[in-house]
Design a protein around this motif. Structure first.
Motif, mmCIF file in Angstrom:
data_model
loop_
_atom_site.group_PDB
_atom_site.id
_atom_site.type_symbol
_atom_site.label_atom_id
_atom_site.label_comp_id
_atom_site.label_asym_id
_atom_site.label_seq_id
_atom_site.Cartn_x
_atom_site.Cartn_y
_atom_site.Cartn_z
ATOM 1 N N UNK A 186 45.162 33.390 77.461
ATOM 2 C CA UNK A 186 45.279 34.273 76.302
ATOM 3 C C UNK A 186 43.988 35.025 75.995
ATOM 4 N N UNK A 187 42.850 34.402 76.294
ATOM 5 C CA UNK A 187 41.578 35.025 75.902
ATOM 6 C C UNK A 187 40.451 34.377 76.694
ATOM 7 N N UNK A 188 39.355 35.099 76.844
ATOM 8 C CA UNK A 188 38.180 34.574 77.534
ATOM 9 C C UNK A 188 36.925 35.105 76.862
ATOM 10 N N UNK A 189 35.921 34.214 76.653
ATOM 11 C CA UNK A 189 34.632 34.662 76.127
ATOM 12 C C UNK A 189 33.550 34.328 77.150
ATOM 13 N N UNK A 190 32.303 34.292 76.728
ATOM 14 C CA UNK A 190 31.212 34.065 77.677
ATOM 15 C C UNK A 190 31.151 32.645 78.218
ATOM 16 N N UNK A 191 31.805 31.706 77.510
ATOM 17 C CA UNK A 191 31.711 30.301 77.901
ATOM 18 C C UNK A 191 33.044 29.690 78.326
ATOM 19 N N UNK A 192 34.126 30.115 77.630
ATOM 20 C CA UNK A 192 35.400 29.429 77.825
ATOM 21 C C UNK A 192 36.547 30.422 78.003
ATOM 22 N N UNK A 193 37.683 29.867 78.486
ATOM 23 C CA UNK A 193 38.945 30.601 78.540
ATOM 24 C C UNK A 193 39.983 29.804 77.771
ATOM 25 N N UNK A 194 40.883 30.523 77.111
ATOM 26 C CA UNK A 194 41.935 29.890 76.318
ATOM 27 C C UNK A 194 43.255 29.967 77.088
ATOM 28 N N UNK A 195 43.850 28.788 77.375
ATOM 29 C CA UNK A 195 45.113 28.710 78.119
ATOM 30 C C UNK A 195 46.167 27.979 77.287
ATOM 31 N N UNK A 196 47.412 28.384 77.491
ATOM 32 C CA UNK A 196 48.535 27.609 76.946
ATOM 33 C C UNK A 196 49.084 26.715 78.048
ATOM 34 N N UNK A 197 49.740 25.644 77.641
ATOM 35 C CA UNK A 197 50.476 24.791 78.574
ATOM 36 C C UNK A 197 51.640 24.160 77.805
ATOM 37 N N UNK A 198 52.824 24.173 78.394
ATOM 38 C CA UNK A 198 54.020 23.643 77.732
ATOM 39 C C UNK A 198 54.472 22.371 78.438
ATOM 40 N N UNK A 199 54.815 21.363 77.640
ATOM 41 C CA UNK A 199 55.206 20.059 78.171
ATOM 42 C C UNK A 199 56.118 19.348 77.181
ATOM 43 N N UNK A 200 56.614 18.173 77.580
ATOM 44 C CA UNK A 200 57.449 17.386 76.685
ATOM 45 C C UNK A 200 56.578 16.733 75.610
#
Length: 377
Positions: free
Chosen positions: A217-231
């Motif tokens: 969803x987004x990325x900055x200088x240090x991290x990236x933001x991810x989604x993950x779907x599960x039970x």
């Protein structure tokens, strides 16, 4: 416009009149320091009172001047800061529409505001009271402005910090989240240089992870933001396994009403800050003019009182305003000294009385005439 002026008072001696002394001053300055602006400082006939009252007043003149001058500079600095932050072009400061340097060099006593028949102590107390009230008002208005600014800064820090700590609500859309009785979408904070590791391993961190469900969803200088779907039932196990691999799962619950509320709060604070800033700037323009006018009236009283203590009664002196250049100061001092009585000159330059003028609220270095400096900036 000069930023530094001298206010001086020369004794009118013998049969000489103030007008003839003024002509001599103009002639000498024009001949020997022609680039020094020179103006007459018109002081009305104020109420002298007793010598004891003048001596008592002189003890407070320097302290009172420092206070009034300090408030003047405080408001000026506030104006400069507000103009800089607002991107407003700096405008010349005025007193009732008259530029402050012109107000000083063409000073006219305001008898309606400060009756000339009032005791000098009463005039000084009135000036101090007016300026103190303005200073208190300034503190309240600046505090209100700073409160809104601090609230805005706190929100901006939440929205502009690292993905590990910032507010994520404005980065996540409703379609990014799956919430059902059995399924849940988590938000993972992945170190920027570990994204390949995340994409190759997230499906195996625990069982019951929806394949190919992770989306950046987004990325900055240090991290990236991810989604993950599960039970839902394996969410805790997934979070533990992710943490062991160096991935952070952020607590997040999408709430459209709360997000809209935060958006409206941010817009309100931005409007409030702009309104407070504009209102404070206009108030500072007006209040600076009031304080500067009070300060110039204070200077007039100061010249009057110190001239009597220096030259005696009845009042017989010529007050002037000069704006010498730094390199021309020594020459102008010499000219002014030459216009004074030699006896006065020798007395005031003697070592025994070198500090006398400072006691009367004048400049620390003594001169055979009343002199003090006004710094406009």
């Amino acid at each position: 416009m000069a930023s530094r002026y001298w206010v001086v008072s020369l004794p009118v001696q013998g049969s000489m009149s103030a007008a003839s002394l003024w002509n001599r001053v103009q002639e000498q300055i024009s001949r020997h320091s022609f680039d020094t602006p020179l103006y007459r400082f018109n002081i009305p006939n104020l109420r002298v009172g007793t010598l004891d009252s003048l001596l008592a007043l002189s003890d407070d003149l320097l302290k009172s001047n420092s206070f009034v001058e300090g408030v003047s500079h405080k408001i000026r600095r506030q104006i400069e800061e507000l103009e800089r932050v607002s991107g407003v072009e700096s405008s010349s400061l005025t007193v009732d529409g008259v530029p402050v340097d012109s107000y000083l060099t063409r000073f006219v006593w305001d008898d309606a505001k400060y009756p000339t028949m009032a005791p000098l102590r009463e005039i000084i107390d009135t000036i101090q009271g007016q300026v103190a009230k303005i200073e208190d008002d300034l503190k309240v208005r600046v505090a209100e402005h700073n409160t809104v600014r601090s609230q805005l800064n706190a929100i901006n820090r939440k929205q502009s910090g690292s993905l590990a700590v910032r507010d994520l609500s404005n980065l996540v859309k409703p379609e990014d989240i799956v919430m059902s009785e059995n399924l849940i979408t988590l938000l993972a904070i992945v170190p920027k240089y570990s994204q390949k590791d995340w994409l190759s391993s997230y499906e195996t961190l625990t069982s019951y992870v929806v394949p190919r469900s992770s989306k950046k969803l987004h990325e900055d200088n240090e991290y990236a933001l991810y989604t993950v779907t599960l039970f839902r039932r394996v969410a805790d196990n997934f979070q533990t396994s992710a943490r062991e691999r160096g991935f952070q799962i952020r607590d997040f619950e999408y709430n459209s009403e709360a997000q809209e509320g935060r958006k409206q709060e941010l817009e309100r604070l931005m409007r409030d800050q702009e309104n407070f800033r504009s209102s404070l700037l206009q108030w500072c323009y007006t209040s600076y003019g009031e304080v500067f006018s009070s300060w110039m009236h204070f200077c007039a009283v100061r010249v009057f009182a110190e001239s009597i203590l220096r030259y005696g009664l009845p009042p017989s002196f010529l007050a002037c305003v000069l704006a010498p250049s730094v390199k021309g100061e020594k020459k102008v001092r010499s000219i002014l000294e030459g216009l004074c009585d030699n006896t006065h000159s020798a007395y005031w330059k003697s070592e025994e009385d070198a500090g006398g003028m400072a006691g009367l609220g004048g400049d620390p270095d003594s001169h055979p005439y009343v002199s003090f400096t006004i710094n406009l900036a």
